[in-house]
Design a protein around this motif. Structure first.
Motif, short mmCIF file in Angstrom:
data_model
loop_
_atom_site.label_atom_id
_atom_site.label_comp_id
_atom_site.label_asym_id
_atom_site.label_seq_id
_atom_site.Cartn_x
_atom_site.Cartn_y
_atom_site.Cartn_z
N VAL A 1 49.16 18.81 -62.07
CA VAL A 1 48.42 19.88 -62.61
C VAL A 1 49.53 21.15 -63.04
N VAL A 2 48.99 21.99 -63.90
CA VAL A 2 49.81 23.08 -64.41
C VAL A 2 49.03 24.50 -63.68
N GLY A 3 49.99 25.07 -62.79
CA GLY A 3 49.45 26.49 -62.37
C GLY A 3 49.04 26.08 -61.11
N ALA A 4 49.62 25.31 -60.12
CA ALA A 4 48.79 25.08 -58.98
C ALA A 4 48.35 26.15 -57.97
N GLY A 5 49.03 27.26 -58.21
CA GLY A 5 48.59 28.27 -57.48
C GLY A 5 47.84 29.48 -58.22
N THR A 6 47.44 29.04 -59.19
CA THR A 6 46.46 30.26 -60.02
C THR A 6 45.26 30.11 -59.30
N LEU A 7 44.59 31.29 -59.16
CA LEU A 7 43.29 31.35 -58.57
C LEU A 7 42.21 31.29 -59.45
N PHE A 8 40.94 30.45 -59.09
CA PHE A 8 40.05 30.38 -60.01
C PHE A 8 38.62 30.78 -58.89
N GLN A 9 37.40 30.94 -59.70
CA GLN A 9 36.41 31.33 -59.07
C GLN A 9 35.14 30.40 -59.59
N PRO A 10 35.20 29.34 -59.65
CA PRO A 10 34.37 28.24 -60.36
C PRO A 10 32.75 28.92 -60.07
N VAL A 11 32.23 28.72 -61.39
CA VAL A 11 30.62 28.97 -61.40
C VAL A 11 29.88 28.06 -61.83
N TYR A 12 28.61 27.74 -61.20
CA TYR A 12 27.89 26.54 -61.65
C TYR A 12 27.21 27.10 -62.94
N VAL A 13 27.24 25.96 -63.95
CA VAL A 13 26.70 26.18 -65.29
C VAL A 13 25.18 26.70 -65.14
N ASP A 14 24.35 26.52 -64.52
CA ASP A 14 22.99 26.89 -64.70
C ASP A 14 22.76 28.18 -64.02
N ASP A 15 23.77 28.73 -63.05
CA ASP A 15 23.86 30.17 -62.80
C ASP A 15 24.26 30.92 -63.80
N VAL A 16 24.97 30.48 -64.76
CA VAL A 16 25.26 31.23 -66.06
C VAL A 16 24.30 31.42 -67.13
N ALA A 17 23.60 30.21 -67.17
CA ALA A 17 22.33 30.07 -67.93
C ALA A 17 21.31 31.21 -67.44
N HIS A 18 20.92 31.08 -66.14
CA HIS A 18 20.17 32.16 -65.43
C HIS A 18 20.45 33.49 -65.77
N ALA A 19 21.78 33.80 -66.02
CA ALA A 19 22.10 35.30 -66.45
C ALA A 19 21.73 35.52 -67.85
N ALA A 20 21.89 34.31 -68.59
CA ALA A 20 21.72 34.68 -69.92
C ALA A 20 20.18 34.82 -69.95
N GLU A 21 19.25 33.84 -69.38
CA GLU A 21 18.00 34.11 -69.15
C GLU A 21 17.48 35.65 -68.93
N LYS A 22 18.07 36.04 -67.78
CA LYS A 22 17.77 37.53 -67.39
C LYS A 22 17.87 38.61 -68.59
N ALA A 23 18.97 38.43 -69.41
CA ALA A 23 19.31 39.25 -70.53
C ALA A 23 18.39 39.07 -71.54
N LEU A 24 17.87 37.87 -71.73
CA LEU A 24 17.27 37.53 -73.21
C LEU A 24 15.97 38.07 -72.78
#
Length: 338
Positions: A187-210
């Motif tokens: 891996v590249v950047g083993a110490g880099t922080l991520f905050q993974p997000v579930y794809v359908d939660d992103v879609a839910h946010a888009a639905e709320k906006a629309l």
């Protein structure tokens, strides 16, 4: 901040989703179809996007051809729409599909043509890390795309997810596949922080906006788990039941590898694969987590799903024994007890 003025009119609304057959776009399409909207999925290869038709009733969801680099093409699939979503993005450049052409000029084109047609509601899928001052062309053009959208549509909703995971992702699936071969997982950047997000939660946010249930502005979307790249790989390996040494590639070496692989790919006209690019290495130098300066899932009333709840549901195929791995293990324990 006021709610958007352009609330959808009564009746079956129409949304055009640019990049609607892609990873995030298909989930937005499915949610909007379930909400009763007509959905126009704008993509480069409609014949490869026929799977979206099953998201709704007959004729409710239709894939259509579109090239976001062309005004006429973008305008044609926008006619009659009540709202638009831009999910188009690339992780590496290829030919005329440069970061600037796709992520900056493409976003500007969609927003500009939407205004010309009286469409006031737009959702722009961007990314955490979008920064006009970044050394990464990906991050700079994501920021430029956001700015262009807001110039034309100040009431647009910008969604900036961290790394997105789900059954069709190119993150956990890629590394789980790599883990099947060899004792080391690089891996590249083993110490880099991520905050993974579930794809359908992103879609839910888009639905709320629309549907008018979200305030206009910028939202940074991260899941409940914050972890380093190494920790994410350890969790993935635990899910697929494999033991591997996680080897961190230093940034300078990774940059050199990216430059060399890029040169080889160009000289071979794309026949030589490029596992990592110099621009991706630049991105991996920065943490990819919610910064706290923007709105979040909490402002949308959405509780994001954890990786623990989702990953086993689609990574099982990378286990030894696949979906029968747990049954096989249980049977082995039973034989030992006899």
């Amino acid at each position: 901040m006021a709610m958007p003025k352009n609330a959808p009119a009564a009746g079956p609304n129409l949304v055009t989703i640019y990049g609607g057959s892609g990873f995030v776009g298909r989930y937005v399409a499915r949610r909007m179809a379930r909400a009763g909207w007509r959905v126009r999925v704008a993509c480069r290869n409609p014949n490869e996007a026929l799977f979206v038709k099953v998201y709704g009733n007959v004729g409710q969801v239709e894939p259509v051809f579109c090239n976001v680099r062309d005004d006429a093409s973008v305008a044609a699939v926008m006619e009659g729409a009540d709202a638009v979503v831009n999910c188009v993005g690339i992780l590496e450049e290829a030919g005329r599909n440069t970061f600037r052409a796709v992520q900056e000029e493409g976003a500007e084109r969609i927003a500009r043509l939407a205004v010309e047609r009286g469409i006031g509601r737009m959702v722009q899928i961007s990314a955490i890390g979008a920064d006009p001052g970044s050394k990464s062309a990906y991050a700079r053009t994501k920021a430029a795309g956001e700015a262009a959208v807001l110039r034309h549509l100040p009431d647009a909703v910008i969604l900036r997810p961290s790394i997105v995971f789900g059954p069709e992702d190119e993150f956990f699936n890629r590394f789980a596949s790599m883990a099947r071969f060899g004792p080391v997982l690089p891996v590249v950047g083993a110490g880099t922080l991520f905050q993974p997000v579930y794809v359908d939660d992103v879609a839910h946010a888009a639905e709320k906006a629309l549907t008018g249930a979200a305030m206009p502005g910028i939202y940074e979307l991260g899941g409940p788990d914050v972890a380093t790249f190494r920790e994410l790989m350890e969790q993935m390996l635990d899910v697929i039941g494999r033991r591997r040494l996680i080897g961190n590639i230093p940034f300078p070496l990774a940059s050199a590898m990216g430059w060399g692989a890029g040169a080889a790919s160009r000289l071979s006209f794309g026949l030589v694969p490029q596992p990592v690019t110099v621009d991706q290495v630049r991105n991996l130098r920065r943490d990819n987590v919610v910064a706290g300066r923007a709105m979040t899932f909490a402002d949308l009333g959405i509780e994001p799903m954890s990786m623990e709840a989702i990953l086993p549901g689609y990574l099982w195929r990378f286990r030894k024994g696949g979906e029968y791995a747990e049954i096989t293990e249980s049977a082995k324990d039973l034989r030992e007890d006899i």
